[in-house]
Write a protein that holds these residues in place. Structure first.
Motif, short mmCIF file in Angstrom:
data_model
loop_
_atom_site.label_atom_id
_atom_site.label_comp_id
_atom_site.label_asym_id
_atom_site.label_seq_id
_atom_site.Cartn_x
_atom_site.Cartn_y
_atom_site.Cartn_z
N PHE A 104 9.37 -26.90 3.06
CA PHE A 104 11.09 -25.69 3.52
C PHE A 104 11.07 -25.45 1.80
O PHE A 104 12.10 -24.66 1.99
CB PHE A 104 12.13 -26.09 4.18
N GLN A 146 11.47 -23.44 -1.22
CA GLN A 146 11.40 -22.31 -2.30
C GLN A 146 10.52 -22.35 -3.89
O GLN A 146 11.82 -22.91 -4.05
CB GLN A 146 11.39 -21.47 -1.19
N LYS A 175 7.62 -16.65 0.40
CA LYS A 175 7.60 -16.94 0.96
C LYS A 175 8.11 -16.69 2.20
O LYS A 175 9.47 -16.94 1.59
CB LYS A 175 6.25 -18.19 1.01
N CYS A 176 7.99 -16.20 3.18
CA CYS A 176 9.34 -16.65 4.11
C CYS A 176 9.63 -18.16 4.71
O CYS A 176 9.27 -18.67 5.28
CB CYS A 176 8.59 -15.88 5.68
N LEU A 177 11.00 -18.11 4.77
CA LEU A 177 11.63 -19.65 5.11
C LEU A 177 10.80 -20.47 6.64
O LEU A 177 11.14 -19.03 7.23
CB LEU A 177 12.88 -19.09 4.92
N PHE A 207 -0.62 -16.17 6.88
CA PHE A 207 -1.25 -15.68 5.38
C PHE A 207 0.29 -16.71 4.94
O PHE A 207 1.04 -16.11 3.54
CB PHE A 207 -0.16 -14.10 4.67
N ARG A 257 2.97 -15.73 3.71
CA ARG A 257 3.26 -14.22 2.16
C ARG A 257 4.38 -13.80 2.47
O ARG A 257 3.54 -12.49 3.07
CB ARG A 257 2.52 -15.05 1.16
N ASP A 279 4.23 -10.20 0.50
CA ASP A 279 4.08 -9.54 0.01
C ASP A 279 2.51 -9.43 1.47
O ASP A 279 2.95 -7.82 1.64
CB ASP A 279 4.07 -9.28 -1.01
N LYS A 280 2.30 -9.78 1.55
CA LYS A 280 1.30 -10.04 2.62
C LYS A 280 0.90 -9.48 4.31
O LYS A 280 0.95 -8.44 4.55
CB LYS A 280 0.13 -11.40 2.61
N LEU A 338 4.41 -8.08 4.85
CA LEU A 338 4.67 -6.45 4.86
C LEU A 338 3.60 -5.83 4.40
O LEU A 338 3.67 -4.43 5.26
CB LEU A 338 5.55 -6.89 3.30
N SER A 339 2.40 -5.47 3.97
CA SER A 339 2.22 -4.49 3.49
C SER A 339 1.05 -4.33 4.11
O SER A 339 0.41 -3.32 4.27
CB SER A 339 1.69 -4.63 1.75
N LEU A 347 6.30 -0.94 -3.30
CA LEU A 347 5.07 -1.69 -2.32
C LEU A 347 5.13 -1.91 -0.86
O LEU A 347 3.94 -0.81 -0.97
CB LEU A 347 5.26 -3.73 -2.16
N SER A 348 5.75 -1.16 -0.20
CA SER A 348 5.30 -0.63 0.82
C SER A 348 5.23 0.75 0.84
O SER A 348 3.89 1.33 1.47
CB SER A 348 6.42 -1.13 2.27
N ASN A 352 1.44 1.42 -0.96
CA ASN A 352 0.46 0.84 0.77
C ASN A 352 0.33 1.77 1.11
O ASN A 352 -0.70 2.38 1.77
CB ASN A 352 0.36 -0.81 0.64
N PHE A 400 -5.40 -2.20 4.29
CA PHE A 400 -5.02 -2.11 2.72
C PHE A 400 -3.89 -3.11 2.61
O PHE A 400 -3.01 -3.29 3.01
CB PHE A 400 -4.92 -1.04 2.17
N ASP A 401 -3.85 -4.44 1.99
CA ASP A 401 -2.69 -5.25 1.71
C ASP A 401 -2.30 -5.04 0.42
O ASP A 401 -3.09 -4.34 -0.50
CB ASP A 401 -3.08 -6.09 1.89
N ALA A 402 -0.59 -5.28 -0.38
CA ALA A 402 -0.76 -4.69 -1.93
C ALA A 402 0.02 -6.65 -1.90
O ALA A 402 1.50 -6.94 -1.64
CB ALA A 402 0.25 -3.59 -1.42
N ARG A 403 0.03 -5.57 -3.72
CA ARG A 403 0.53 -7.65 -4.53
C ARG A 403 1.80 -6.13 -5.24
O ARG A 403 1.35 -5.61 -5.09
CB ARG A 403 0.05 -8.26 -4.77
#
Lengths: 275, 275, 275, 275
Positions: free
Chosen positions: A12, A14, C17-19, C89, C92, C94-95, C97-98, D97-98, D101, D127-130
């Motif tokens: 947990f 971060q 990273k998401c909690l 993922f 993560r 950004d992964k 979300l995108s 980001l969103s 993408n 597609f993923d994005a960072r």
């Protein structure tokens, strides 16, 4: 009592890292120092011992972190600048933030008796800290200029305020009212006319804050050079300072200077130990 | 020296907030305390005064933050638990992290003489801090169980190690070798056979760590109840503890308890002041 | 052209990273859909084909991510709920979300002709996305209730507004003025008195939004069960829904249901392929 | 159905902003494009139509965001560079980001028929994005050099691999084995000896990737200049490119160029509309 069953809780945590190739600034700030300075009867508007104690606590931070090559403080705040290329703690922000602040806080109490030998510390003071990143040298210089401009504005005001209260006998509310809306030149005039104070002759430590830089000096009877930390009280907004100390922005080697010019310095090696 | 020209640098500050409705845990950790305890000749494997000093510094943190209703520590670490519903500093993580750690650090130095009246503090110690969020009560309890299981594992090992070194005259390397690969029951047996030590009779403070909870007590000659902080040395892994202190997970009001049962407590009101 | 010389730039990437143990909600939102729906002459206040297209794009997201066990949408927005225990993922953000947003966006264009066979898509629409974490089931349900309450408020208003404009011939400005300050019951009355519309008889898809859940059905001539995605148009604020679909909050296995009751469903296996 | 009762859930949203005065790079990457290119029978090692489709989708992103003044792509990836001084969406990273993408993803499907008029799109690609921040121009250039060096390494390998498979009839495993451990010059030699291919004569689009820059051109019968986006296939590692296009790193005005030299360009104004 199998430890392993609970260990999942570690995941947990971060981690947040400071962006690479940016100046890392940690600024600490006294919490509720209005109350603290009253409880300890600090001189107004500036208590020289109190400021020197802040400086010595800051010096201890520089002793601990060789990647800090510059610090600037005034009143109850201090800013520490880590080199852009520093990789301290893998640039983890919580580690950097908490350790800088912890060393400062514990050192403030540790050195109290050195600066206030006849005054008992009544309670443990607290400092908060924040971390700010600056991508360019100009951004960093503007940050430091912002802090030094703040010293000027605050100290001029405080010098007037406390002169009105302590020397002219006004109540704080009356002093505040008298100063409302005044410009710098009005305040300069007020000091001169009423108290015969030429603000520009006030001590530079009060007007400019305290700047800490690293240098090396040669040591008695030794071929080896020793790193020292110098407190300076000078303008850091104009170019002159940065031309005289190019190693700060260049992140180059700590320069060797002539010890003869030094009136006051802190030795680095005796890390953390009482002087 | 127009301040405004530089003020844009403020917008480089970035704010990170703790997710709402999660338990906020701040864990502080002594930096390089191996060196610190050697320099100050702490008793091995546990120095009661050193542990009590840690506890008193932690109590000071609880005095400052009424939203912390639980803390647990051992050795050179302490975990502070903020209520899930706390809105302290708008849940800004740098503020929470830095202030908890600062108060702990400055208090450790501040209270040094109280616990070591005949031992000079040689240098200012440092603590790092991290912040971890736990969404559920179970996650929080598992975190605390993880820390207490750690006390058991470490203290059993250290009790054996230092008995071998101090009482049997083994070198540290020899002691380490002797203990390598041993299980709990082997270590218990070793203590009993060689040193006539029944590990379960060792002081609970050493075996269980220190738990801090808040309670209210009635006060002499006063109708008002006063909040106090109690140090407990007991199991916090099993359900019993949490059933006996339901206000912690419920985040309900601090309960009134009978003062007669108390052997030791810290008053809250005298915030920060020497006792 | 040594690649290695430049590879240091990888270490500027930062990972968030998401909690753990929190519900992960991704909400996508049409960008400038006012313009988009005008350019494509969508029916007002609700275009059934447009809503079904949104639903089909959302179904494609659920086909891709088996860890999403619930979605809710209306108008030009859709919320996707990942299981608390999902480790997709490595959580993560950004992964997650995108990719959710990308699949939704490309699927919207991909399915356009299916729902608008006689209308050319004039330009590629865009959706933004955000990620929000909810620690408890109650927080998640309150989030979804917030979104469904929003459907009610908006749709009642829009039904009135477009009735006034399209059926009564008011200008948009006049319609807006007429509705300013009206309560729900005023709007219900207005619809009934002027247009003989009983708002409660309006299609549930318009009044309740679209809910997507996962179920299994048995398949013709096969012993195997097949996962399907069901669009539902019902209240998700009250307890009834959650009692009828306990697997959502329980994160338990997808339940088998009787195919006979189904009027409409999407098959999961034909992932991404045209139906 | 009071909306207000649930609205507290909004305060669970967390905002992350891109540090000011840094280059913001968004890199998108095809998800599972190995499968996608097989399903759609793309030519190996490079499918010109597929690459041009990627470019057109990227052009649509530049049409939407005037703060992107540079993009570079190859294979199934594209990097978009926002100006350091951009304040788009207040630099909120999830929005940036969103949307980048999303536009790329929907445009890829939208333009499919333009580049593959006789090939049906079988499913919606993802597609993923960072998002990555670079504080200095040198860091940014090194990032782009890293991506272009990657084109070279991958394309030389792929050219060999597919020549061995398609022209020499080796199995993929055999081709892989033959190439294992070979250096660049070995691969060049292999192509020349066996297939009479001079790698340096291969199309620049394959060897250098696609670079997108903004320029202005004068327009027929109009005094006004129009912004266009140019696809270039050239070296971006050496200084030459950056000296020829100083406006990119300077963040200065889009320069006017002579239309006569242009063989291919995309108009900006017809934002999003079919060409």
């Amino acid at each position: 009592m199998a430890k392993s069953k609970f260990e999942y809780v570690r995941y947990f945590e971060q981690e947040s890292k400071c962006l690479k190739n940016c100046w890392i600034v940690v600024r600490i700030d006294g919490k509720n120092f209005h109350r603290f300075t009253e409880a300890h009867e600090f001189e107004k508007p500036n208590d020289t011992n109190g400021l020197n104690l802040m400086t010595n606590a800051a010096v201890n931070v520089l002793r601990e972190f060789s990647d800090i090559n510059f610090a600037f403080g005034h009143s109850d705040e201090f800013s520490f600048v880590f080199k852009k290329k520093s990789n301290i703690f893998n640039r983890r922000s919580d580690k950097i933030l908490s350790l800088v602040n912890s060393i400062f806080s514990s050192s403030y109490v540790f050195f109290w008796n050195k600066y206030f030998p006849n005054k008992e510390l009544m309670y443990a003071p607290a400092f908060d800290a924040r971390i700010v990143l600056y991508p360019t040298d100009q951004n960093l210089r503007d940050y430091l200029s912002w802090r030094q401009a703040d010293v000027h504005v605050n100290n001029l005001y405080n010098t007037c305020f406390w002169a009105l209260v302590l020397k002219m006998g006004l109540s704080p509310v009356e002093a505040e009212e008298k100063l409302r809306g005044t410009l710098s030149r009005d305040k300069n005039e007020l000091l001169y006319q009423n108290f015969n104070i030429n603000y520009n002759n006030e001590p530079e430590m009060f007007r400019k804050g305290t700047t800490l830089v690293r240098k090396c000096i040669s040591w008695e009877g030794s071929a080896k050079h020793k790193p020292v930390i110098l407190p300076l009280y000078c303008d850091i907004i104009k170019d002159d300072f940065w031309k005289s100390h190019p190693e700060i922005l260049d992140q180059s080697e700590t320069p060797l200077i002539d010890k003869l010019n030094l009136t006051h310095y802190f030795v680095c090696e005796q890390k953390n130990f009482k002087m």
